[in-house]
Design a protein around this motif. Structure first.
Motif, PDB file in Angstrom:
ATOM      1  N   LEU A  49      -4.741  -4.212  -0.142  1.00 45.35           N
ATOM      2  CA  LEU A  49      -4.210  -4.648  -1.250  1.00 45.35           C
ATOM      3  C   LEU A  49      -4.454  -4.751  -2.750  1.00 45.35           C
ATOM      4  CD1 LEU A  49      -0.978  -3.652  -2.065  1.00 45.35           C
ATOM      5  CD2 LEU A  49      -0.372  -6.272  -1.399  1.00 45.35           C
ATOM      6  N   SER A  50      -5.447  -5.932  -2.144  1.00 45.76           N
ATOM      7  CA  SER A  50      -6.388  -6.275  -2.945  1.00 45.76           C
ATOM      8  C   SER A  50      -7.185  -6.192  -3.849  1.00 45.76           C
ATOM      9  CB  SER A  50      -7.087  -7.722  -2.359  1.00 45.76           C
ATOM     10  OG  SER A  50      -8.043  -7.350  -2.613  1.00 45.76           O
ATOM     11  N   ARG A  51      -7.693  -5.119  -3.483  1.00 48.22           N
ATOM     12  CA  ARG A  51      -8.940  -3.691  -4.169  1.00 48.22           C
ATOM     13  C   ARG A  51      -7.807  -2.887  -4.499  1.00 48.22           C
ATOM     14  NH1 ARG A  51     -11.670  -4.357   0.838  1.00 48.22           N
ATOM     15  NH2 ARG A  51     -10.993  -2.120   1.168  1.00 48.22           N
TER      16      ARG A  51
ATOM     17  N   MET B 111       0.642  -1.298  -0.063  1.00 44.31           N
ATOM     18  CA  MET B 111      -0.086   0.140  -0.081  1.00 44.31           C
ATOM     19  C   MET B 111       0.838   1.533  -0.387  1.00 44.31           C
ATOM     20  SD  MET B 111      -3.095  -1.107  -0.371  1.00 44.31           S
ATOM     21  CE  MET B 111      -4.517   0.683   0.333  1.00 44.31           C
ATOM     22  N   MET B 112       1.603   1.532   0.388  1.00 45.93           N
ATOM     23  CA  MET B 112       2.726   2.307   1.051  1.00 45.93           C
ATOM     24  C   MET B 112       3.709   2.288  -0.558  1.00 45.93           C
ATOM     25  SD  MET B 112       6.607   3.272   2.876  1.00 45.93           S
ATOM     26  CE  MET B 112       7.140   2.204   0.865  1.00 45.93           C
ATOM     27  N   LEU B 113       4.156   1.223  -1.045  1.00 45.61           N
ATOM     28  CA  LEU B 113       5.228   0.883  -2.493  1.00 45.61           C
ATOM     29  C   LEU B 113       3.273   1.982  -4.182  1.00 45.61           C
ATOM     30  CD1 LEU B 113       6.713  -1.611  -2.472  1.00 45.61           C
ATOM     31  CD2 LEU B 113       7.206   1.059  -2.199  1.00 45.61           C
ATOM     32  N   THR B 114       2.527   2.026  -3.717  1.00 48.66           N
ATOM     33  CA  THR B 114       1.396   2.138  -4.842  1.00 48.66           C
ATOM     34  C   THR B 114       0.618   3.314  -4.541  1.00 48.66           C
ATOM     35  OG1 THR B 114      -0.907   1.095  -3.251  1.00 48.66           O
ATOM     36  CG2 THR B 114       0.378  -0.252  -5.035  1.00 48.66           C
ATOM     37  N   ALA B 115       1.283   4.269  -3.111  1.00 49.28           N
ATOM     38  CA  ALA B 115       0.682   5.382  -2.811  1.00 49.28           C
ATOM     39  C   ALA B 115       1.653   6.157  -3.884  1.00 49.28           C
ATOM     40  CB  ALA B 115       0.269   5.211  -1.130  1.00 49.28           C
ATOM     41  N   GLN B 116       2.974   5.875  -3.761  1.00 49.70           N
ATOM     42  CA  GLN B 116       3.519   6.679  -4.107  1.00 49.70           C
ATOM     43  C   GLN B 116       3.850   6.565  -6.266  1.00 49.70           C
ATOM     44  OE1 GLN B 116       7.667   4.956  -3.335  1.00 49.70           O
ATOM     45  NE2 GLN B 116       7.080   5.235  -0.758  1.00 49.70           N
ATOM     46  N   GLY B 117       2.707   5.915  -6.219  1.00 48.54           N
ATOM     47  CA  GLY B 117       2.792   5.281  -7.932  1.00 48.54           C
ATOM     48  C   GLY B 117       3.313   4.121  -8.225  1.00 48.54           C
ATOM     49  N   LEU B 118       3.710   3.658  -7.695  1.00 50.70           N
ATOM     50  CA  LEU B 118       4.511   2.475  -8.107  1.00 50.70           C
ATOM     51  C   LEU B 118       3.926   1.098  -8.462  1.00 50.70           C
ATOM     52  CD1 LEU B 118       7.563   2.042  -6.074  1.00 50.70           C
ATOM     53  CD2 LEU B 118       7.696   3.175  -8.531  1.00 50.70           C
ATOM     54  N   LYS B 119       3.812   0.502  -9.003  1.00 51.31           N
ATOM     55  CA  LYS B 119       2.887  -0.981  -9.631  1.00 51.31           C
ATOM     56  C   LYS B 119       3.289  -2.218  -9.056  1.00 51.31           C
ATOM     57  CE  LYS B 119       0.972  -1.530 -13.503  1.00 51.31           C
ATOM     58  NZ  LYS B 119       0.455  -2.038 -15.177  1.00 51.31           N
ATOM     59  N   VAL B 120       2.450  -3.007  -8.187  1.00 50.11           N
ATOM     60  CA  VAL B 120       3.325  -3.558  -6.997  1.00 50.11           C
ATOM     61  C   VAL B 120       2.614  -4.789  -7.260  1.00 50.11           C
ATOM     62  CG1 VAL B 120       3.378  -4.674  -4.747  1.00 50.11           C
ATOM     63  CG2 VAL B 120       3.919  -2.333  -5.593  1.00 50.11           C
TER      64      VAL B 120
END
Length: 329
Positions: free
Chosen positions: A107-109, A72-81
């Motif tokens: 995270l699944s959502r 969640m922290m990484l996706t908040a930075q715009g990264l695709k995980v």
């Protein structure tokens, strides 16, 4: 199946195509394996280079909780995980719960995340044989970070390390006793050790545990692929989401250093050779499961059971018959 169309959809980042492709590479059917090889070959040479992060730890240490908070922290930075979670399979039935996606509900959502649980089946360390092909597919689909969660700890670290650019070991506070038997192997493989659950009453214990591991890491022989200060131990709290940003900063610092010094590309090249040799070994084992070798092996097994021939002599006879002269080792 139109492999060319599937490949184009994967390169365009289409999730449904990615999920279908992973199902294809996990299949054991001969026709599916041929299609999977064609797909992997078609995608070979794509431009995207993701950061592959292997993650292991004892059951109950909070791997799923950590991955969700970290993702969640990484996706908040715009990264695709992308998360490839290998679930343990039953030794009796062969079935798996595949509950990791349920545990990572938030995270699944997330639209920038993709979670794929896979059964470990009987493969070493709970790493599904085709996980590395799933990694290639996720990388081709444009993901920036790929997290590979594995089952338990032990000899699997070698397998995980051959799939990832960084290897993380997640430990619980004061959890050293249960790791005594495998501690040295883990310490020599891990790039970063994360002491999870550093919150509440366990915070002080986690800090002491982190200091213990940091001291132990300093006693190990320095590895060529590490800059000064690595490998290192850190404390994190997945529940309170503390320490995650620092852990990510350390990961990116280590990855950047390895890219600048050529260790990143050299490691990937060595991994490609490792998996080539693994495919050869797997292919030879697969021949043992097909006729006429399968029948001959069963007949010799009965002779071994009845004491008519030793196991070593029976094995040499089988190998000489179907593979030619076996060199003495």
């Amino acid at each position: 199946m139109d492999i060319e169309d599937l490949a184009e959809r994967i390169l365009a980042g289409e999730r449904r195509a990615l999920a279908r492709a992973i199902t294809l590479v996990e299949s054991g059917r001969a026709d599916h394996r041929a299609q999977a090889r064609a797909l992997i070959e078609r995608l070979h040479g794509h431009e995207n280079v993701a950061l592959r992060v292997g993650l292991s730890g004892t059951p109950g240490v909070g791997k799923s909780t950590f991955i969700e908070a970290f993702g969640m922290m990484l996706t908040a930075q715009g990264l695709k995980v992308a998360v490839l979670a290998v679930d343990p399979s039953s030794a009796r039935s062969g079935g798996s719960i595949l509950g990791d996606k349920t545990r990572m509900e938030r995270l699944s959502r997330d639209r920038n995340a993709f979670i794929r649980p896979s059964p470990s089946q009987s493969h070493l360390g709970g790493v599904a044989r085709r996980t590395r092909e799933a990694i290639d597919l996720c990388e081709a689909a444009g993901f920036d970070v790929i997290l590979i969660e594995t089952v338990g700890v032990g000899q699997s670290e070698t397998v995980v390390a051959e799939m990832s650019d960084l290897f993380l070991l997640l430990l619980a506070p004061a959890g050293g006793d249960e790791l005594q038997g495998v501690k040295r192997g883990i310490m020599e493989t891990a790039d970063i050790i994360l002491i999870n659950k550093a919150d509440g009453d366990l915070k002080a214990t986690a800090t002491r545990t982190c200091a213990d591991y940091a001291g132990a890491l300093r006693l190990l022989r320095k590895r060529a692929q590490d800059p000064e200060g690595f490998p290192k131990a850190l404390t994190v709290s997945a529940v309170e989401e503390n320490g995650l940003d620092r852990a990510w900063d350390e990961m990116t610092a280590l990855s950047d250093w390895r890219r600048e010094t050529g260790h990143f590309e050299a490691r990937r090249a060595a991994q490609a050779r490792y998996w080539f040799e693994a495919e050869v070994r797997e292919g030879l084992l697969a021949r043992l499961r097909r006729e006429p070798v399968k029948g001959a092996m069963a007949a010799l097994a009965h002779q071994v059971e009845d004491g008519e021939i030793s196991a070593a002599a029976a094995a040499e006879e089988l190998l000489e018959t179907y593979l030619g002269e076996v060199p003495q080792v």
